[in-house]
Scaffold this motif. Sequence first.
Motif, PDB file in Angstrom:
ATOM      1  N   LEU A 127       0.634  -1.051   0.029  1.00  0.00           N
ATOM      2  CA  LEU A 127       0.068  -0.118  -0.115  1.00  0.00           C
ATOM      3  C   LEU A 127       0.968   1.498  -0.431  1.00  0.00           C
ATOM      4  O   LEU A 127       0.407   1.825  -1.079  1.00  0.00           O
ATOM      5  CB  LEU A 127      -0.862  -0.403   1.554  1.00  0.00           C
ATOM      6  N   GLU A 165       4.027   1.860  -1.347  1.00  0.00           N
ATOM      7  CA  GLU A 165       4.658   1.561  -3.092  1.00  0.00           C
ATOM      8  C   GLU A 165       4.061   2.243  -3.332  1.00  0.00           C
ATOM      9  O   GLU A 165       3.627   3.534  -4.291  1.00  0.00           O
ATOM     10  CB  GLU A 165       4.639   0.515  -2.956  1.00  0.00           C
ATOM     11  N   ARG A 166       2.688   1.884  -3.474  1.00  0.00           N
ATOM     12  CA  ARG A 166       1.222   2.268  -4.388  1.00  0.00           C
ATOM     13  C   ARG A 166       0.766   4.059  -4.173  1.00  0.00           C
ATOM     14  O   ARG A 166       1.104   5.242  -5.154  1.00  0.00           O
ATOM     15  CB  ARG A 166       0.091   1.807  -4.239  1.00  0.00           C
ATOM     16  N   GLU A 167       0.767   4.297  -2.624  1.00  0.00           N
ATOM     17  CA  GLU A 167       0.761   5.534  -2.352  1.00  0.00           C
ATOM     18  C   GLU A 167       1.904   7.016  -2.827  1.00  0.00           C
ATOM     19  O   GLU A 167       0.962   7.629  -2.384  1.00  0.00           O
ATOM     20  CB  GLU A 167       0.538   5.731  -0.814  1.00  0.00           C
ATOM     21  N   ARG A 188       3.899   6.425  -4.938  1.00  0.00           N
ATOM     22  CA  ARG A 188       4.187   6.739  -5.800  1.00  0.00           C
ATOM     23  C   ARG A 188       3.094   8.258  -6.859  1.00  0.00           C
ATOM     24  O   ARG A 188       2.943   8.541  -8.050  1.00  0.00           O
ATOM     25  CB  ARG A 188       3.814   5.339  -7.127  1.00  0.00           C
ATOM     26  N   MET A 189       1.464   7.352  -6.038  1.00  0.00           N
ATOM     27  CA  MET A 189       1.260   8.397  -5.923  1.00  0.00           C
ATOM     28  C   MET A 189       1.503   9.965  -5.647  1.00  0.00           C
ATOM     29  O   MET A 189       0.571  11.209  -6.584  1.00  0.00           O
ATOM     30  CB  MET A 189      -0.346   8.192  -5.458  1.00  0.00           C
TER      31      MET A 189
END
Length: 127
Positions: free
Chosen positions: A76, A78-80, A82-83
């Motif tokens: 989670l 990692e995704r956050e 990037r965003m």
Amino acid sequence: MATASAPSPAEVSSALRRSLAERFPGEVADAGVPARISGGFDFWVYGLHFRGPGLAPQWAVTLVARIPAAPERFVLLERESRMQSWVAAQGYPAPSLVELVPPGELLEFPVQVMTRAAGPTWPRRWR
């Protein structure tokens, strides 16, 4: 399931300083007193500031470390991250990501390090 205990601000700072000392020349020290920051919802949040003669500029500013209580939340984060990096690159007022550290490298939890944004935290802004 046992509830994890939050690491102390001194533990978080010490772990990051050890890691930085391995990558940059010279001693890395606290430039301010490490502290917990409130308003992290389900994250432990810390305010940190380091100094050192060989420290890269992105590490020599006031920083925030966000740590979830569960190592499996790394995906989670990692995704956050990037965003968040994309949002900051578009010119929106989002803190810049400095580093995302997987669980087990510094602490048993993942650690997301970013610059500290100016102004109040998001929850306080909407009160």
